[in-house]
Write a protein that holds these residues in place. Structure first.
Motif, PDB file in Angstrom:
ATOM      1  N   ASP A 116      -2.086  -8.798   6.428  1.00 60.94           N
ATOM      2  CA  ASP A 116      -3.299  -8.978   7.239  1.00 60.94           C
ATOM      3  C   ASP A 116      -2.971  -9.528   8.626  1.00 60.94           C
ATOM      4  O   ASP A 116      -3.556  -9.109   9.619  1.00 60.94           O
ATOM      5  CB  ASP A 116      -4.297  -9.886   6.525  1.00 60.94           C
ATOM      6  N   ALA A 117      -2.044 -10.470   8.703  1.00 59.37           N
ATOM      7  CA  ALA A 117      -1.651 -11.040   9.999  1.00 59.37           C
ATOM      8  C   ALA A 117      -1.074  -9.947  10.903  1.00 59.37           C
ATOM      9  O   ALA A 117      -1.419  -9.857  12.080  1.00 59.37           O
ATOM     10  CB  ALA A 117      -0.633 -12.163   9.800  1.00 59.37           C
ATOM     11  N   ARG A 118      -0.212  -9.108  10.337  1.00 60.35           N
ATOM     12  CA  ARG A 118       0.397  -8.036  11.129  1.00 60.35           C
ATOM     13  C   ARG A 118      -0.663  -7.033  11.583  1.00 60.35           C
ATOM     14  O   ARG A 118      -0.663  -6.576  12.716  1.00 60.35           O
ATOM     15  CB  ARG A 118       1.495  -7.342  10.314  1.00 60.35           C
ATOM     16  N   TRP A 119      -1.589  -6.687  10.689  1.00 61.16           N
ATOM     17  CA  TRP A 119      -2.635  -5.718  11.015  1.00 61.16           C
ATOM     18  C   TRP A 119      -3.511  -6.216  12.164  1.00 61.16           C
ATOM     19  O   TRP A 119      -3.876  -5.466  13.058  1.00 61.16           O
ATOM     20  CB  TRP A 119      -3.472  -5.435   9.774  1.00 61.16           C
ATOM     21  N   MET A 120      -3.844  -7.512  12.138  1.00 62.71           N
ATOM     22  CA  MET A 120      -4.708  -8.069  13.184  1.00 62.71           C
ATOM     23  C   MET A 120      -3.913  -8.561  14.399  1.00 62.71           C
ATOM     24  O   MET A 120      -4.500  -9.077  15.343  1.00 62.71           O
ATOM     25  CB  MET A 120      -5.542  -9.221  12.615  1.00 62.71           C
ATOM     26  N   ARG A 121      -2.589  -8.440  14.323  1.00 64.09           N
ATOM     27  CA  ARG A 121      -1.708  -8.927  15.387  1.00 64.09           C
ATOM     28  C   ARG A 121      -1.933 -10.418  15.639  1.00 64.09           C
ATOM     29  O   ARG A 121      -2.091 -10.875  16.773  1.00 64.09           O
ATOM     30  CB  ARG A 121      -1.883  -8.106  16.661  1.00 64.09           C
ATOM     31  N   MET A 122      -1.984 -11.168  14.548  1.00 63.56           N
ATOM     32  CA  MET A 122      -2.169 -12.624  14.590  1.00 63.56           C
ATOM     33  C   MET A 122      -0.886 -13.285  14.108  1.00 63.56           C
ATOM     34  O   MET A 122      -0.105 -12.668  13.386  1.00 63.56           O
ATOM     35  CB  MET A 122      -3.314 -13.047  13.645  1.00 63.56           C
ATOM     36  N   PRO A 123      -0.682 -14.553  14.452  1.00 64.39           N
ATOM     37  CA  PRO A 123       0.505 -15.265  13.961  1.00 64.39           C
ATOM     38  C   PRO A 123       0.489 -15.345  12.427  1.00 64.39           C
ATOM     39  O   PRO A 123      -0.573 -15.547  11.826  1.00 64.39           O
ATOM     40  CB  PRO A 123       0.378 -16.664  14.565  1.00 64.39           C
ATOM     41  N   LEU A 124       1.643 -15.167  11.829  1.00 62.02           N
ATOM     42  CA  LEU A 124       1.764 -15.278  10.372  1.00 62.02           C
ATOM     43  C   LEU A 124       1.337 -16.679   9.941  1.00 62.02           C
ATOM     44  O   LEU A 124       1.632 -17.658  10.610  1.00 62.02           O
ATOM     45  CB  LEU A 124       3.217 -15.016   9.958  1.00 62.02           C
ATOM     46  N   HIS A 125       0.634 -16.753   8.854  1.00 60.25           N
ATOM     47  CA  HIS A 125       0.133 -18.013   8.284  1.00 60.25           C
ATOM     48  C   HIS A 125      -0.927 -18.679   9.151  1.00 60.25           C
ATOM     49  O   HIS A 125      -1.195 -19.856   9.009  1.00 60.25           O
ATOM     50  CB  HIS A 125       1.279 -18.991   7.977  1.00 60.25           C
ATOM     51  N   HIS A 126      -1.508 -17.924  10.084  1.00 58.60           N
ATOM     52  CA  HIS A 126      -2.632 -18.428  10.869  1.00 58.60           C
ATOM     53  C   HIS A 126      -3.784 -18.706   9.894  1.00 58.60           C
ATOM     54  O   HIS A 126      -4.037 -17.932   8.979  1.00 58.60           O
ATOM     55  CB  HIS A 126      -3.040 -17.377  11.909  1.00 58.60           C
ATOM     56  N   THR A 127      -4.497 -19.777  10.069  1.00 57.51           N
ATOM     57  CA  THR A 127      -5.610 -20.109   9.179  1.00 57.51           C
ATOM     58  C   THR A 127      -6.806 -19.210   9.459  1.00 57.51           C
ATOM     59  O   THR A 127      -7.093 -18.878  10.610  1.00 57.51           O
ATOM     60  CB  THR A 127      -6.002 -21.596   9.350  1.00 57.51           C
ATOM     61  N   SER A 128      -7.479 -18.833   8.391  1.00 54.84           N
ATOM     62  CA  SER A 128      -8.674 -17.998   8.516  1.00 54.84           C
ATOM     63  C   SER A 128      -9.767 -18.540   7.603  1.00 54.84           C
ATOM     64  O   SER A 128      -9.499 -19.268   6.644  1.00 54.84           O
ATOM     65  CB  SER A 128      -8.349 -16.551   8.152  1.00 54.84           C
ATOM     66  N   TRP A 129     -10.984 -18.189   7.941  1.00 50.45           N
ATOM     67  CA  TRP A 129     -12.130 -18.508   7.098  1.00 50.45           C
ATOM     68  C   TRP A 129     -12.447 -17.257   6.301  1.00 50.45           C
ATOM     69  O   TRP A 129     -12.528 -16.161   6.862  1.00 50.45           O
ATOM     70  CB  TRP A 129     -13.313 -18.932   7.969  1.00 50.45           C
TER      71      TRP A 129
ATOM     72  N   THR B 147     -12.712  -4.908  15.702  1.00 47.83           N
ATOM     73  CA  THR B 147     -12.629  -5.635  16.956  1.00 47.83           C
ATOM     74  C   THR B 147     -14.052  -5.631  17.510  1.00 47.83           C
ATOM     75  O   THR B 147     -14.617  -4.580  17.805  1.00 47.83           O
ATOM     76  CB  THR B 147     -11.660  -4.961  17.947  1.00 47.83           C
ATOM     77  N   TRP B 148     -14.644  -6.814  17.579  1.00 47.67           N
ATOM     78  CA  TRP B 148     -16.055  -6.984  17.938  1.00 47.67           C
ATOM     79  C   TRP B 148     -16.148  -8.085  18.979  1.00 47.67           C
ATOM     80  O   TRP B 148     -15.784  -9.227  18.695  1.00 47.67           O
ATOM     81  CB  TRP B 148     -16.817  -7.339  16.663  1.00 47.67           C
ATOM     82  N   HIS B 149     -16.576  -7.743  20.173  1.00 48.25           N
ATOM     83  CA  HIS B 149     -16.683  -8.704  21.284  1.00 48.25           C
ATOM     84  C   HIS B 149     -15.370  -9.473  21.467  1.00 48.25           C
ATOM     85  O   HIS B 149     -15.381 -10.688  21.669  1.00 48.25           O
ATOM     86  CB  HIS B 149     -17.841  -9.682  21.057  1.00 48.25           C
ATOM     87  N   GLY B 150     -14.241  -8.765  21.358  1.00 52.53           N
ATOM     88  CA  GLY B 150     -12.932  -9.382  21.555  1.00 52.53           C
ATOM     89  C   GLY B 150     -12.398 -10.146  20.354  1.00 52.53           C
ATOM     90  O   GLY B 150     -11.330 -10.740  20.427  1.00 52.53           O
ATOM     91  N   CYS B 151     -13.136 -10.165  19.257  1.00 62.44           N
ATOM     92  CA  CYS B 151     -12.725 -10.881  18.039  1.00 62.44           C
ATOM     93  C   CYS B 151     -12.214  -9.871  17.009  1.00 62.44           C
ATOM     94  O   CYS B 151     -12.821  -8.816  16.823  1.00 62.44           O
ATOM     95  CB  CYS B 151     -13.915 -11.630  17.430  1.00 62.44           C
ATOM     96  N   LYS B 152     -11.127 -10.223  16.338  1.00 60.14           N
ATOM     97  CA  LYS B 152     -10.590  -9.360  15.285  1.00 60.14           C
ATOM     98  C   LYS B 152     -10.823 -10.019  13.933  1.00 60.14           C
ATOM     99  O   LYS B 152     -10.617 -11.222  13.781  1.00 60.14           O
ATOM    100  CB  LYS B 152      -9.086  -9.156  15.469  1.00 60.14           C
ATOM    101  N   PHE B 153     -11.252  -9.208  12.955  1.00 58.55           N
ATOM    102  CA  PHE B 153     -11.397  -9.701  11.588  1.00 58.55           C
ATOM    103  C   PHE B 153     -11.386  -8.527  10.627  1.00 58.55           C
ATOM    104  O   PHE B 153     -11.553  -7.375  11.023  1.00 58.55           O
ATOM    105  CB  PHE B 153     -12.657 -10.559  11.416  1.00 58.55           C
ATOM    106  N   ILE B 154     -11.166  -8.843   9.357  1.00 54.70           N
ATOM    107  CA  ILE B 154     -11.071  -7.817   8.313  1.00 54.70           C
ATOM    108  C   ILE B 154     -12.263  -7.936   7.377  1.00 54.70           C
ATOM    109  O   ILE B 154     -12.630  -9.045   6.950  1.00 54.70           O
ATOM    110  CB  ILE B 154      -9.762  -7.973   7.508  1.00 54.70           C
TER     111      ILE B 154
END
Length: 159
Positions: free
Chosen positions: A46-59, A130-137
C-alpha cells in the motif's frame, strides 16, 4: 485462483460511486455499518502504491455496506495516510455511518488507479484515489450474499 463470476465483473471494474450503484440496485436502500476505526502503519504494498513512506501511519475505517437485505453485500476498508488527513480528506475521519462515496464523488471525479484481487472473503477491488491532492485506498470486497442477490435478480429477469 478461481475465475471472476460473470455477474461480479461489471461491479469489480465499474467506475464512479459504489454507494450510488448499490443504492440504485437496492431501490434506494443503503446502509453503512462501521465495524472498526483505528490507526495502523501502511504495509509495503500500500505504501508503494500511494508513493508514501514505508510504515507511514494511516487511519483505517472498516465497515459493512448493506443494500436491501439483512446480510451485508460488501466489506469495505479505507486507508487514509496521516498526510492526507491533514488536508481536505480529514472530513473522512468524522463521517460516522455516512458512506465515503457521498463525499468522494460530490461534484468531483477523482483520479483512480484500480486493481482486482481475490481475498478469502471474496473478489475485491482496491482503488487508490487522488482527491484534492490527497491519496488514499478504498478496498471493497463483494461478499457471497451479494453474489447470491445478483444471481437471484438475474434469474428473475431471465424468467
Amino acid at each position: 485462483m478461481q475465475p471472476i463470476p460473470v455477474e461480479l465483473k461489471t461491479w469489480l471494474y465499474a467506475s464512479g460511486s459504489l454507494t450510488q450503484q448499490l443504492t440504485d440496485l437496492a431501490s434506494g436502500s443503503f446502509k453503512v455499518e462501521p465495524t472498526q476505526e483505528h490507526f495502523q502503519r501502511l504495509n509495503f504494498v500500500d505504501a508503494r502504491w500511494m508513493r508514501m513512506p514505508l510504515h507511514h501511519t494511516s487511519w483505517v475505517r472498516e465497515s459493512y455496506l448493506y443494500g436491501c437485505e439483512d446480510l451485508p453485500w460488501v466489506k469495505a476498508k479505507s486507508i487514509f495516510p496521516i498526510l492526507s488527513l491533514q488536508k481536505k480528506a480529514r472530513i473522512f475521519q468524522h463521517i460516522g455511518t455516512q458512506p465515503i462515496g457521498r463525499f468522494l464523488f460530490q461534484r468531483t471525479n477523482p483520479v483512480c488507479e484500480r486493481r482486482v484481487i481475490w481475498l478469502k472473503e471474496g473478489w475485491t477491488r482496491q482503488s487508490c484515489y487522488t482527491w484534492h491532492g490527497c491519496k488514499f485506498i478504498v478496498q471493497e470486497t463483494f461478499l457471497a450474499s451479494f453474489e447470491q442477490f445478483l444471481q437471484k435478480k438475474n434469474s428473475v429477469n431471465e424468467g
